[in-house]
Design a protein around this motif. Structure first.
Motif, PDB file in Angstrom:
ATOM      1  N   GLN A   1       1.902  91.694  51.731  1.00 18.60           N
ATOM      2  CA  GLN A   1       1.494  92.050  52.011  1.00 18.60           C
ATOM      3  C   GLN A   1       0.837  92.723  51.984  1.00 18.60           C
ATOM      4  O   GLN A   1      -0.325  93.419  52.911  1.00 18.60           O
ATOM      5  CB  GLN A   1       2.248  92.616  52.896  1.00 18.60           C
ATOM      6  CG  GLN A   1       2.527  93.747  53.476  1.00 18.60           C
ATOM      7  CD  GLN A   1       4.083  94.196  52.102  1.00 18.60           C
ATOM      8  OE1 GLN A   1       5.046  93.416  51.885  1.00 18.60           O
ATOM      9  NE2 GLN A   1       4.181  95.254  52.160  1.00 18.60           N
ATOM     10  N   GLY A   2       0.442  93.406  51.214  1.00 24.57           N
ATOM     11  CA  GLY A   2      -0.560  94.840  50.626  1.00 24.57           C
ATOM     12  C   GLY A   2       0.096  96.117  51.079  1.00 24.57           C
ATOM     13  O   GLY A   2       1.131  96.985  51.477  1.00 24.57           O
ATOM     14  N   THR A   3      -0.471  97.159  50.092  1.00 25.20           N
ATOM     15  CA  THR A   3      -0.124  98.769  50.400  1.00 25.20           C
ATOM     16  C   THR A   3      -1.458  99.248  50.094  1.00 25.20           C
ATOM     17  O   THR A   3      -2.203  99.499  49.580  1.00 25.20           O
ATOM     18  CB  THR A   3       1.496  99.006  49.502  1.00 25.20           C
ATOM     19  OG1 THR A   3       1.446 100.686  50.253  1.00 25.20           O
ATOM     20  CG2 THR A   3       0.467  98.998  48.042  1.00 25.20           C
ATOM     21  N   GLN A   4      -1.077 100.422  51.072  1.00 28.46           N
ATOM     22  CA  GLN A   4      -2.335 101.128  51.497  1.00 28.46           C
ATOM     23  C   GLN A   4      -2.664 102.797  49.856  1.00 28.46           C
ATOM     24  O   GLN A   4      -1.539 103.145  50.273  1.00 28.46           O
ATOM     25  CB  GLN A   4      -3.082 102.158  52.368  1.00 28.46           C
ATOM     26  CG  GLN A   4      -4.220 102.457  53.118  1.00 28.46           C
ATOM     27  CD  GLN A   4      -5.601 102.015  52.415  1.00 28.46           C
ATOM     28  OE1 GLN A   4      -5.552 101.484  53.130  1.00 28.46           O
ATOM     29  NE2 GLN A   4      -6.253 102.496  52.043  1.00 28.46           N
ATOM     30  N   VAL A   5      -3.625 102.306  49.438  1.00 27.61           N
ATOM     31  CA  VAL A   5      -3.766 103.558  48.007  1.00 27.61           C
ATOM     32  C   VAL A   5      -5.516 104.523  48.798  1.00 27.61           C
ATOM     33  O   VAL A   5      -6.334 103.957  49.512  1.00 27.61           O
ATOM     34  CB  VAL A   5      -4.172 103.074  47.203  1.00 27.61           C
ATOM     35  CG1 VAL A   5      -4.186 104.279  46.015  1.00 27.61           C
ATOM     36  CG2 VAL A   5      -3.098 102.894  46.368  1.00 27.61           C
ATOM     37  N   THR A   6      -5.307 105.962  49.096  1.00 29.70           N
ATOM     38  CA  THR A   6      -6.183 106.562  49.919  1.00 29.70           C
ATOM     39  C   THR A   6      -6.338 107.560  48.528  1.00 29.70           C
ATOM     40  O   THR A   6      -5.380 108.487  49.057  1.00 29.70           O
ATOM     41  CB  THR A   6      -6.496 106.952  51.012  1.00 29.70           C
ATOM     42  OG1 THR A   6      -5.793 105.854  52.189  1.00 29.70           O
ATOM     43  CG2 THR A   6      -7.548 107.699  51.392  1.00 29.70           C
TER      44      THR A   6
END
Length: 124
Positions: A116-121
């Motif tokens: 589902q994806g994971t956010q990297v900022t």
């Protein structure tokens, strides 16, 4: 039912590190390639890294080569992405993918299962 679940994303300063994990369930992928892709806002999904079932073949995009390391633990049915020296341009949603064919590929269309994806900022 096959599931890929990413974890480990977050907010980090430029120059920092993060380690992403992707745990697969529903079937074993130990004989098959797994990879990471990413998608930034208003951009197409792009290849990051991939490796074969026994980790004998490993590929990286030019953008991350020398900074990111992909690895896997087949006993845990898990693939990892160690991201070092992060840059603001690494900011994206990172997706794990698995492919039911022995050859490693770098195109998103060649992968059969996705997380589902994971956010990297990465802040500057």
């Amino acid at each position: 039912q096959v599931q890929l679940v990413e974890s480990g994303g977050g907010l980090v300063q430029a120059g920092g590190s993060l380690k992403l994990s992707c745990a697969a369930s529903g079937r074993s992928f130990s004989d098959y390639p797994m990879g990471w892709f990413r998608q930034a806002p208003e951009k197409e999904r792009e290849f990051v890294a991939a490796l074969s079932g026994l980790s004998m073949s490993i590929y990286y995009s030019d953008a991350v080569k020398g900074r990111f390391i992909i690895s896997r633990d087949n006993a845990k049915n898990t693939v990892y992405l160690q991201m070092n020296t992060l840059k603001p341009e690494d900011t994206a949603v990172y997706y794990c993918a698995a492919r039911l064919s022995s050859l490693v590929r770098t195109k998103a269309n060649d992968y059969d299962y996705w997380g589902q994806g994971t956010q990297v900022t990465v802040s500057s």
